[in-house]
Design an enzyme around this catalytic site. Sequence first.
Site, mmCIF file in Angstrom:
data_model
loop_
_atom_site.group_PDB
_atom_site.id
_atom_site.type_symbol
_atom_site.label_atom_id
_atom_site.label_comp_id
_atom_site.label_asym_id
_atom_site.label_seq_id
_atom_site.Cartn_x
_atom_site.Cartn_y
_atom_site.Cartn_z
ATOM 1 N N GLY A 60 -2.450 10.985 1.990
ATOM 2 C CA GLY A 60 -1.223 10.566 2.666
ATOM 3 C C GLY A 60 -0.024 10.706 1.756
ATOM 4 N N VAL A 65 -7.229 9.229 -1.116
ATOM 5 C CA VAL A 65 -8.462 8.451 -1.160
ATOM 6 C C VAL A 65 -9.640 9.426 -1.232
ATOM 7 C CG1 VAL A 65 -9.904 6.854 0.177
ATOM 8 C CG2 VAL A 65 -7.421 6.528 0.111
ATOM 9 N N LYS A 78 -9.155 5.233 -4.838
ATOM 10 C CA LYS A 78 -7.823 5.384 -4.235
ATOM 11 C C LYS A 78 -6.827 5.648 -5.358
ATOM 12 C CE LYS A 78 -4.537 3.084 -1.141
ATOM 13 N NZ LYS A 78 -4.336 1.970 -0.197
ATOM 14 N N ASP A 189 0.727 -4.704 6.761
ATOM 15 C CA ASP A 189 0.769 -3.317 7.259
ATOM 16 C C ASP A 189 -0.347 -3.131 8.280
ATOM 17 O OD1 ASP A 189 1.642 -0.721 7.606
ATOM 18 O OD2 ASP A 189 0.606 0.070 5.851
ATOM 19 N N ASP A 206 -6.408 -1.016 3.132
ATOM 20 C CA ASP A 206 -5.000 -0.856 2.770
ATOM 21 C C ASP A 206 -4.322 -2.207 2.526
ATOM 22 O OD1 ASP A 206 -2.806 0.600 2.175
ATOM 23 O OD2 ASP A 206 -2.478 1.423 4.180
HETATM 24 N N1 LIG Z 1 -13.304 2.095 1.107
HETATM 25 C C1 LIG Z 1 -13.111 3.075 2.003
HETATM 26 N N2 LIG Z 1 -14.166 3.682 2.607
HETATM 27 C C2 LIG Z 1 -13.970 4.676 3.500
HETATM 28 N N3 LIG Z 1 -12.762 5.142 3.862
HETATM 29 C C3 LIG Z 1 -11.672 4.581 3.297
HETATM 30 C C4 LIG Z 1 -11.781 3.523 2.351
HETATM 31 N N4 LIG Z 1 -10.534 3.175 1.944
HETATM 32 C C5 LIG Z 1 -9.685 3.971 2.613
HETATM 33 N N5 LIG Z 1 -10.352 4.826 3.436
HETATM 34 C C6 LIG Z 1 -9.757 5.852 4.311
HETATM 35 O O1 LIG Z 1 -8.579 6.356 3.711
HETATM 36 C C7 LIG Z 1 -7.451 6.114 4.566
HETATM 37 C C8 LIG Z 1 -6.237 5.787 3.712
HETATM 38 O O2 LIG Z 1 -6.482 4.611 2.968
HETATM 39 P P1 LIG Z 1 -5.382 3.476 2.884
HETATM 40 O O3 LIG Z 1 -4.993 3.075 4.260
HETATM 41 O O4 LIG Z 1 -5.894 2.417 1.975
HETATM 42 O O5 LIG Z 1 -4.220 4.273 2.144
HETATM 43 P P2 LIG Z 1 -2.679 4.399 2.557
HETATM 44 O O6 LIG Z 1 -1.922 3.552 1.629
HETATM 45 O O7 LIG Z 1 -2.504 4.211 4.017
HETATM 46 O O8 LIG Z 1 -2.326 5.849 2.197
HETATM 47 P P3 LIG Z 1 -1.104 6.627 2.859
HETATM 48 O O9 LIG Z 1 -0.089 5.593 3.315
HETATM 49 O O10 LIG Z 1 -0.613 7.460 1.767
HETATM 50 O O11 LIG Z 1 -1.742 7.380 3.988
HETATM 51 C C9 LIG Z 1 -7.882 4.982 5.486
HETATM 52 O O12 LIG Z 1 -7.192 5.018 6.702
HETATM 53 C C10 LIG Z 1 -9.354 5.268 5.651
HETATM 54 O O13 LIG Z 1 -9.549 6.250 6.648
HETATM 55 MG MG LIG Z 2 -3.341 3.109 5.477
#
Ligand SMILES: Nc1ncnc2c1ncn2[C@@H]1O[C@H](COP(=O)(O)OP(=O)(O)OP(=O)(O)O)[C@@H](O)[C@H]1O
Ligand SMILES: [Mg+2]
Length: 256
Positions: A60, A65, A78, A189, A206
Amino acid sequence: MPENDLSALESLLKSHEFLYHVNLDRKTADLVFDGRTLKALYEFMGRNSIDYIDFPISSGKESVVFKAYSKGKPVVIKVYKLSTLRFANIWKYIEGDYRFSKERIHRSNIVNIWAKKEFTNLKQLRKYGIPCPRPIAFHKNLLLMSYVGTKVAPAPMIKEVSIDFSEIYNQVVEDLGIMYRKAKLVHADMSEYNLLYHRRKAYFVDLGQAVDRDHPAADYFLERDLRNVVRFFSSKGINCNFENLLKKVKGEPVSE
Ligand SMILES: Nc1ncnc2c1ncn2[C@@H]1O[C@H](COP(=O)(O)OP(=O)(O)OP(=O)(O)O)[C@@H](O)[C@H]1O
Ligand SMILES: [Mg+2]
């Protein structure tokens, strides 16, 4: 390991490209990782017995991740991007949170506090039995946590699945209540993007921006979260409204 037997990664870090910091920000957009992050990743993998990085689950604006393997078991790393995690955007989630407001914060280290904050928040959710990844370690702008998913694929976001949402809605409401009343946190969020569907449950992910309930903007964040929850679940045919949900989460009586 003999000193001259540098790993490919170390040699890369010492190469001209990574020592040359001019325009690094512009470069990171293409490279994904800057030199500091690669160095941190290298240290992190050694310390946490990461055998290898498998594939990016999500890439993202603010983080990447990865699924990785540690001692033969799947884990998730992450990586918070140093260049795009905007100081002004994340400052408001740290400044009013007494747990982190005393940290020595600078533009260059705020992203490291973000990793620590997500680690601490996940730990707090786990303590109260809320489904979420188990935090394992953090270092600089990296967080290691358990993998949520099957052998075949990482768990999908709840927006991607076709199921009967009534059971999941009840669980999400109950867990948001536990999060607020017992863990004393507001996610800040909350949306269908940050809930994964795994083993018939919603897993909260997240948690970087989640704040303590005493944060001056906690009520505002809670309201925004719950309006998102109502919007999503209403679109799936669940009969719900914001006022009742707010009462339920706060543990106040609801007349239905
Ligand atoms: N522990 C986990 N196991 C499996 N999938 C995960 C895990 N953590 C995160 N993900 C996947 O990664 C995606 C992005 O993670 P997260 O929401 O924590 O990051 P983010 O801060 O939203 O990143 P960005 O805003 O840059 O997209 C999640 O929506 C999920 O699909
Ligand atoms: Mg997220």
